[in-house]
Design an enzyme around this catalytic site. Structure first.
Site, short mmCIF file in Angstrom:
data_model
loop_
_atom_site.label_atom_id
_atom_site.label_comp_id
_atom_site.label_asym_id
_atom_site.label_seq_id
_atom_site.Cartn_x
_atom_site.Cartn_y
_atom_site.Cartn_z
N ASP A 137 30.65 -10.93 29.60
CA ASP A 137 31.39 -12.06 29.03
C ASP A 137 32.08 -11.56 27.77
O ASP A 137 31.41 -11.05 26.86
CB ASP A 137 30.43 -13.21 28.71
CG ASP A 137 31.07 -14.59 28.90
OD1 ASP A 137 30.48 -15.43 29.59
OD2 ASP A 137 32.18 -14.78 28.37
N ASP A 163 36.35 -15.39 27.80
CA ASP A 163 36.11 -16.73 27.28
C ASP A 163 37.37 -17.30 26.62
O ASP A 163 38.02 -16.61 25.83
CB ASP A 163 34.97 -16.66 26.25
CG ASP A 163 34.43 -18.02 25.87
OD1 ASP A 163 34.58 -18.40 24.69
OD2 ASP A 163 33.89 -18.70 26.75
N GLU A 166 39.00 -17.42 31.42
CA GLU A 166 38.66 -18.85 31.35
C GLU A 166 39.78 -19.52 30.57
O GLU A 166 40.05 -19.13 29.43
CB GLU A 166 37.32 -19.10 30.67
CG GLU A 166 36.91 -20.57 30.69
CD GLU A 166 36.06 -21.00 29.51
OE1 GLU A 166 35.31 -21.97 29.67
OE2 GLU A 166 36.14 -20.35 28.44
N HIS A 188 27.83 -22.89 33.53
CA HIS A 188 26.94 -23.22 32.40
C HIS A 188 27.53 -24.31 31.51
O HIS A 188 26.88 -24.78 30.58
CB HIS A 188 26.69 -21.97 31.57
CG HIS A 188 27.92 -21.47 30.92
ND1 HIS A 188 29.00 -20.97 31.64
CD2 HIS A 188 28.30 -21.43 29.63
CE1 HIS A 188 29.97 -20.65 30.81
NE2 HIS A 188 29.57 -20.91 29.58
N ASP A 189 28.79 -24.70 31.79
CA ASP A 189 29.47 -25.75 31.00
C ASP A 189 29.65 -27.04 31.78
O ASP A 189 30.27 -27.99 31.27
CB ASP A 189 30.88 -25.27 30.59
CG ASP A 189 30.85 -24.21 29.50
OD1 ASP A 189 31.86 -23.48 29.38
OD2 ASP A 189 29.82 -24.10 28.79
O1 TEU Z 1 34.02 -22.85 27.15
C1 TEU Z 1 35.26 -23.32 26.76
C2 TEU Z 1 35.44 -24.68 27.24
O2 TEU Z 1 36.44 -25.03 27.71
C3 TEU Z 1 34.28 -25.52 27.15
O3 TEU Z 1 33.93 -25.68 25.87
C4 TEU Z 1 34.59 -26.85 27.72
O4 TEU Z 1 35.61 -27.46 27.09
C5 TEU Z 1 33.45 -27.69 27.58
O5 TEU Z 1 32.36 -27.02 27.90
C6 TEU Z 1 33.60 -28.78 28.55
O6 TEU Z 1 32.59 -29.60 28.25
C7 TEU Z 1 33.73 -21.53 26.74
C8 TEU Z 1 32.31 -21.19 27.15
O7 TEU Z 1 32.23 -21.25 28.54
C9 TEU Z 1 31.41 -22.20 26.48
O8 TEU Z 1 30.08 -22.07 26.91
C10 TEU Z 1 31.50 -22.00 24.99
O9 TEU Z 1 30.77 -23.01 24.36
C11 TEU Z 1 32.96 -22.07 24.53
O10 TEU Z 1 33.86 -21.35 25.35
C12 TEU Z 1 33.09 -21.41 23.16
O11 TEU Z 1 32.86 -20.04 23.28
#
Ligand code: TEU
Length: 621
Positions: A117, A225, A282, A355-356
């Protein structure tokens, strides 16, 4: 809209990948590991590299080709590792660089690749770069981050003094006051995640050197990310817009130089070795037009991206914390637009959870927990199996690279969180505080939304078996170690061991889907055509490659539905179903049972040539 869409779009390539020389990742399936919650190898209740190593055969059995590791670098863990304090080491809670090398070797020995990542839109505020930058206004690395004076006429640190009205992804302002140097720094996420200034070439070169260091160590690529947020536009106030993105995003999502920086990164890091590697960006808030630019192979930016539109269709006008009922027709229309829009122009990633995001079967299917609560465990598991496999089929049989999130392969569900004290995720905790304490919302309403949409639904320890804590620390000398986050209480019935021993195994169904992608090029390369777009229960489409046509018909509802003639083909051969042996015997070709998926194949030129006795279609059951 930023990022020079117009002229760039005119130069887009239009070449459907030729199976004969297509990149390896066009036939690959990726498995995402969230190391904190995957497996605990040293009995401290926290997942780690030794735990991952102990479960590699589970992944090899599943048949996946790539492992994506969420961050394992030294981090204060304010955002579970997405706040990195040192890019070229391993957080001691996860292990050591030596253990990482051993894990990488063990992964490669099993014929799988491993991608890291890459979190370089921001660092941790404990990273040495930021420690230097905040030390004084004339610090060497001051310009490695984004510092601005208070809004004219305001005293720094007071409400309204923030340089612009931009909001953070984690509630509150996107600006953090630094008393010591009398300026604000930009932090689109938590205060402990200051944004890097990518317009500074020294920042970019330092990132490229770090990436080359990991590639030289043998890793096979990166998941990048929020990579579409690295190029910021004008630091000005913006008018509120409903975009699912925080206020201000139009000034930094897909910013003015983002494509230029990704092309520079490709030249500096991947050129000459990209054939063996894989990259996925992402990109929240990215429209199809920009996705075509990011993933067009002739532009040498990234191989694929994660789009977010399809995981925002059950968000109400108030955004993610205003959950709404998903209309299947909207989801089908969105996915079909991306299938068509990237066909021969770029490449899709395929995911419905990570995970989000909340757990797939609970959000899109029926996780059977209501039936279980009524005492009908079998009925609940049957429904959970059927809906999880129906959704898996409609996702994995599309054009693109599928991503499986840990636990999805045996149907882990959302969590029955009770109170706010049960939540760990900074995004959820901040939202609750802002909504209840600052905006006076009813805590019951806020909790109800959190239960449905929180990222914590995806972050409970993986349920390996029905032993203590779901076997999370089973491989360690302290198998009863208390996990950092409680295991989902349904682990006694929902776990990998029980699923793989079951006559209705979600794991075996995923094995079959992955095998199909590896062995049948119509799955990897066939053109996608949506059928019955206005049907509220049915998700049906064909994949066509030469004379071979795959017909996918799935009833994504709990009620039986008639199969329209448009979704039936004479002389078709059954390739895959989620029905059991006996259920298959009673199948009515014109009706799909609740959550039934039926995949058939025909050869358009001469149906007679369809291979009789296709491999066992009834995976999982
Ligand atoms: O996620 C970015 C992102 O778009 C998320 O924050 C999303 O908006 C949110 O989860 C929706 O609820 C990335 C990573 O995947 C996330 O785990 C991190 O918290 C974030 O970036 C910051 O690094």
């Amino acid at each position: 809209m930023t990022g020079t869409l117009g002229d760039a779009a005119a130069t887009l390539s239009s070449a459907v990948p030729d199976p004969a020389d297509a990149p390896w990742w066009t036939r690959a399936v990726v498995y995402q590991i969230y190391p904190r919650s995957f497996a605990d190898g040293d009995g401290d209740g926290f997942g780690d590299l030794a735990g991952i190593r102990s479960r590699l055969d589970h992944l090899a059995d599943l048949g996946v080709d790539v492992i994506w590791l969420s961050p394992i670098y030294p981090s204060p863990q304010h955002d579970n590792g997405y706040d990195i304090a040192d890019y070229q080491d391993i957080d001691p809670r996860f292990g050591t660089l030596e253990e990482f090398d051993e894990l990488l070797a063990a992964t490669h020995e099993r014929g799988m690749k491993l991608i890291m990542d890459l979190v370089v839109n921001h660092t941790s505020d404990e990273h040495a770069w930021f420690t230097d930058s905040r030390s004084s206004r004339t610090a060497d690395k001051r310009d490695w981050y984004i510092w601005r004076d208070p809004r004219p006429g305001f005293t720094g640190g007071t409400p309204g003094a923030e340089p612009t009205n931009w909001r953070s992804f984690f509630s509150g302002s996107a600006w953090q006051w630094d008393e010591a140097t009398g300026q604000y720094y930009l932090r689109l996420f938590a205060p402990q995640q200051p944004d890097l200034n990518w317009d500074n070439p020294d920042v970019r070169q330092a990132v490229y050197a770090m990436m080359r260091w990991w590639l030289d160590r043998g890793v096979d690529g990166f998941r990048m990310d929020v990579i579409n947020l690295i190029s910021k536009g004008e630091y000005v106030d913006v008018e509120p817009v409903t975009s699912g993105m925080p206020l201000g995003a139009e000034q930094y999502a897909n910013g003015p130089r983002v494509h230029e920086y990704l092309q520079e990164m490709h030249r500096e890091v991947f050129a000459g070795r990209d054939a063996e590697l894989m990259t996925v960006g992402e990109t929240p808030g990215t429209p199809l037009e920009h996705a075509q630019l990011y993933t067009d192979p002739t532009r040498a930016e990234v191989d694929m991206i994660f789009q977010f539109e399809h995981v925002g269709l059950d968000h109400g006008k108030g955004g993610k914390w205003d959950p709404a009922t998903l209309d299947l027709r909207h989801l089908k229309a969105n996915l079909a637009r991306w299938q068509d829009g990237l066909y021969g122009r770029g490449w899709n990633s395929l995911y419905l959870n990570n995970h989000d995001q909340p757990r797939l079967v609970s959000r899109f299917g029926d996780d059977g927990q209501a039936a279980v609560e009524q005492g009908d465990v079998d009925g609940g598991n049957r429904t959970r199996y059927a809906s999880a496999t129906a959704w898996a089929a409609v996702l994995h049989l599309q054009l693109g690279t599928p991503f499986i999130y840990q636990g999805e392969e045996f149907g882990m569900t959302n969590v029955p969180f009770a109170g706010i004290e049960d939540f760990f995720d900074v995004e959820a905790v901040n939202h609750y505080a802002e909504a209840v304490q600052q905006q006076g919302a009813d805590p019951r309403d806020v909790l109800a939304a959190l239960r449905l949409m929180t990222r914590d639904n995806a972050r409970t320890p993986v349920q390996w078996d029905d032993s203590v804590h779901g076997g999370f620390s089973a491989g360690s000398d302290r198998p009863d170690a208390t996990p950092w986050m409680p295991v989902n209480p349904n682990y006694a019935t929902i776990n990998a061991a029980a699923d793989r021993a079951s006559s209705r195994s979600i794991f075996r169904f995923y094995q079959r889907l992955i095998e199909l992608r590896h062995t049948d090029d119509v799955v990897a390369f066939g053109r996608f055509d949506l059928l019955e777009p206005d049907h509220e229960q049915l998700f049906a489409f064909t994949r066509t490659l030469g004379e071979r046509v795959l017909l996918v018909t799935a009833n994504l509802s709990g009620q039986a539905c008639a199969l329209p003639a448009t979704c039936r083909r004479d002389g078709a051969t059954l390739v895959l179903t989620n029905l059991s042996e006996d259920e298959r015997g009673e199948t009515d070709p014109a009706v799909l049972r609740p959550w039934e998926v039926r995949v058939t194949a025909v050869t358009v030129a001469a149906t007679a040539s369809v291979t009789a006795g296709a491999p066992d279609a009834g995976a999982g059951a």
